[in-house]
Scaffold this active site. Structure first.
Site, PDB file in Angstrom:
ATOM      1  CG  ASP A  50      97.569 -10.793  26.575  1.00 56.22           C
ATOM      2  OD1 ASP A  50      97.533 -11.318  25.329  1.00 56.22           O
ATOM      3  OD2 ASP A  50      97.017 -10.072  27.127  1.00 56.22           O
ATOM      4  CD  GLU A 102      95.123 -17.592  22.792  1.00 54.77           C
ATOM      5  OE1 GLU A 102      94.900 -16.487  22.303  1.00 54.77           O
ATOM      6  OE2 GLU A 102      96.105 -18.454  22.320  1.00 54.77           O
TER       7      GLU A 102
HETATM    8  O1  TRH Z   1      91.148 -13.304  30.665  1.00 56.65           O
HETATM    9  P1  TRH Z   1      90.913 -13.715  29.129  1.00 56.65           P
HETATM   10  O2  TRH Z   1      89.720 -13.068  28.702  1.00 56.65           O
HETATM   11  O3  TRH Z   1      92.176 -13.193  28.268  1.00 56.65           O
HETATM   12  C1  TRH Z   1      91.894 -12.779  26.915  1.00 56.65           C
HETATM   13  C2  TRH Z   1      92.312 -13.786  25.863  1.00 56.65           C
HETATM   14  O4  TRH Z   1      93.191 -14.347  26.093  1.00 56.65           O
HETATM   15  C3  TRH Z   1      92.093 -13.020  24.409  1.00 56.65           C
HETATM   16  O5  TRH Z   1      92.321 -13.942  23.632  1.00 56.65           O
HETATM   17  C4  TRH Z   1      93.155 -11.917  24.598  1.00 56.65           C
HETATM   18  O6  TRH Z   1      93.141 -11.068  23.400  1.00 56.65           O
HETATM   19  C5  TRH Z   1      92.922 -10.858  25.854  1.00 56.65           C
HETATM   20  O7  TRH Z   1      92.818 -11.708  26.901  1.00 56.65           O
HETATM   21  C6  TRH Z   1      93.830  -9.652  25.843  1.00 56.65           C
HETATM   22  O8  TRH Z   1      90.668 -15.017  28.886  1.00 56.65           O
HETATM   23  P2  TRH Z   1      91.757 -16.365  28.941  1.00 56.65           P
HETATM   24  O9  TRH Z   1      92.510 -16.547  27.615  1.00 56.65           O
HETATM   25  O10 TRH Z   1      90.845 -17.560  29.253  1.00 56.65           O
HETATM   26  O11 TRH Z   1      92.776 -16.078  30.147  1.00 56.65           O
HETATM   27  C7  TRH Z   1      92.196 -16.226  31.629  1.00 56.65           C
HETATM   28  C8  TRH Z   1      93.412 -16.846  32.477  1.00 56.65           C
HETATM   29  O12 TRH Z   1      93.270 -16.596  33.665  1.00 56.65           O
HETATM   30  C9  TRH Z   1      93.670 -18.276  32.203  1.00 56.65           C
HETATM   31  O13 TRH Z   1      94.902 -18.681  32.204  1.00 56.65           O
HETATM   32  C10 TRH Z   1      93.087 -18.995  33.265  1.00 56.65           C
HETATM   33  C11 TRH Z   1      93.262 -17.816  34.353  1.00 56.65           C
HETATM   34  N1  TRH Z   1      92.469 -17.769  35.592  1.00 56.65           N
HETATM   35  C12 TRH Z   1      93.137 -18.366  36.869  1.00 56.65           C
HETATM   36  O14 TRH Z   1      94.278 -18.762  36.774  1.00 56.65           O
HETATM   37  N2  TRH Z   1      92.225 -18.199  37.939  1.00 56.65           N
HETATM   38  C13 TRH Z   1      91.059 -17.756  37.967  1.00 56.65           C
HETATM   39  O15 TRH Z   1      90.379 -17.717  39.175  1.00 56.65           O
HETATM   40  C14 TRH Z   1      90.418 -17.378  36.714  1.00 56.65           C
HETATM   41  C15 TRH Z   1      89.167 -16.454  36.721  1.00 56.65           C
HETATM   42  C16 TRH Z   1      91.202 -17.211  35.657  1.00 56.65           C
END
Ligand code: TRH
Length: 356
Positions: A18, A262
């Site tokens: 989010d 996402e």
């Molecule tokens: O963390 P998520 O599993 O988020 C989820 C999904 O968005 C899902 O659709 C939603 O319903 C739920 O949350 C509540 O996966 P996502 O969407 O890939 O988000 C991860 C974010 O974290 C992405 O912007 C990349 C960031 N990130 C970093 O910037 N650095 C890191 O080291 C890591 C591991 C992630």
């Protein structure tokens, strides 16, 4: 379009998606000259996700807004977060006063399902009373030109083209001697132990992201027989939390990216290597249809489909081996289709311009 004032309201459900999506949206609007207030109930993850902040984006802890809140020209309610009553009241007031009328956007979750194109940019009913005359729109991100599109910075592909993975890995202190690289960002996939065992049969480097993925790998390792990686063919590097900018680079390093949720799925598409997606699990199994729709859109080869079904727990059995070249080709073709379309911010700006 001249720079507008935007309010983005985000409630963090769990994980990082989010806040990750809202941050990217805010930063990309700011890069186009807009002024953004990002209201988040739990902004602490931004300390590592976006340590430098971004000129033009003001982060505000809390989604309540004060008594004197004046809405921006565009108010984005992210992921059905439900705006606080005083924010809604302020939108109604601004509309009645006839001055700075707010354009209210309901930003929805990403999906490749057919309902997205049907529902995108439809007007969302607002119940009268104090909100009489206020208009708001559903905004559905998506993979086709009849949806809200995907977030993509204007210079992204150029930065990706100039990326040097050997240099980046060395800077992270990761030893790499040319073996295939796989990145891992996941929840707790049921086939994780099996996957690690299969990966250990040939030289490979696994870059494991911090948090749930690292914890799941450590648990799986502990449950494996002592001989599972006896020759050390599989090298595992646990990566600390990275900023979003560095997270992209992590994905650019890999020959196959395991992503989840996402935002990381979209970033893996831009990376252009093979990818395996773990959909965010929903209690009513709604993610099954979401997964199948994505695989259809991707044109996933049979082995990639089967891998996804096992990785997401839809089926049980033996994981097929990673097919590096065909999986990459599928993603490259999908990326080419996406690059021929406008990005999400361009489409959102058009919707706003047409309805102000
Ligand atoms: O963390 P998520 O599993 O988020 C989820 C999904 O968005 C899902 O659709 C939603 O319903 C739920 O949350 C509540 O996966 P996502 O969407 O890939 O988000 C991860 C974010 O974290 C992405 O912007 C990349 C960031 N990130 C970093 O910037 N650095 C890191 O080291 C890591 C591991 C992630």
């Amino acid at each position: 379009m001249a720079g507008l004032h935007w309010d983005i309201f985000c409630r963090v459900v769990d994980n990082f998606g989010d806040i990750g999506v809202c941050w990217r949206l805010a930063a990309q609007l700011a890069a186009r000259g807009h002024a953004v207030r990002l209201w988040i109930d739990e902004p602490s993850a931004l300390a590592w996700m976006a340590p430098g902040g971004c000129a033009g984006v003001e982060v505000i802890a809390g989604t309540g807004a004060g008594a004197h809140y004046q809405p921006g020209e565009v108010v984005v309610e992210a992921f059905g977060g439900t705006l606080a009553p005083n924010v809604v009241a302020a939108i109604g007031r601004a509309n009645r006063d006839g001055g700075a009328r707010a354009c209210w956007i309901n930003l929805e979750y990403l999906s490749a399902e057919p309902f997205v194109a049907r529902s995108h940019a439809l007007e969302s009913p607002v119940h009268g009373g104090a909100l009489a005359g206020v208009r708001r729109w559903f905004y559905f991100p998506g993979f086709t030109s009849d949806t809200g599109g995907l977030l993509r910075e204007a210079d992204l592909m150029e930065r990706r083209a100039h990326f040097d993975r050997a240099h980046w890995l060395a800077r992270q202190g990761v030893s790499w001697t040319g073996e295939p690289v796989v990145s891992l960002f996941c929840y707790e996939p049921p086939a994780l132990g099996q996957f690690l065992g299969a990966m250990a049969r040939a030289p490979a480097l696994l870059l494991v992201t911090h948090g749930r993925a690292a914890a799941a790998v450590r648990r799986a390792q502990a449950a494996m027989p002592g001989s599972w990686n006896r020759d050390g063919a599989l090298k595992i590097a646990f990566i600390p939390l990275l900023s979003q900018v560095e997270f992209d680079r992590l994905l650019w390093c890999a020959d196959c990216n395991f992503v989840r949720g996402e935002d990381s799925l979209v970033r893996a598409l831009w990376a252009g290597a093979g990818l395996v997606w773990q959909a965010y699990p929903q209690s009513d199994d709604a993610h099954h249809a979401k997964l199948e729709a994505f695989l259809d859109w991707l044109g996933a080869p049979a082995s990639l489909r089967r891998f996804h079904r096992l990785w997401n727990g839809l089926e049980e059995g033996l994981l097929p081996p990673i097919e590096w070249a065909p999986w990459r080709t599928a993603v490259e073709r999908a990326r080419a289709r996406l690059l021929a379309q406008d990005d999400l911010v361009s489409r959102l700006l058009r919707l706003v311009a047409e309805n102000r």
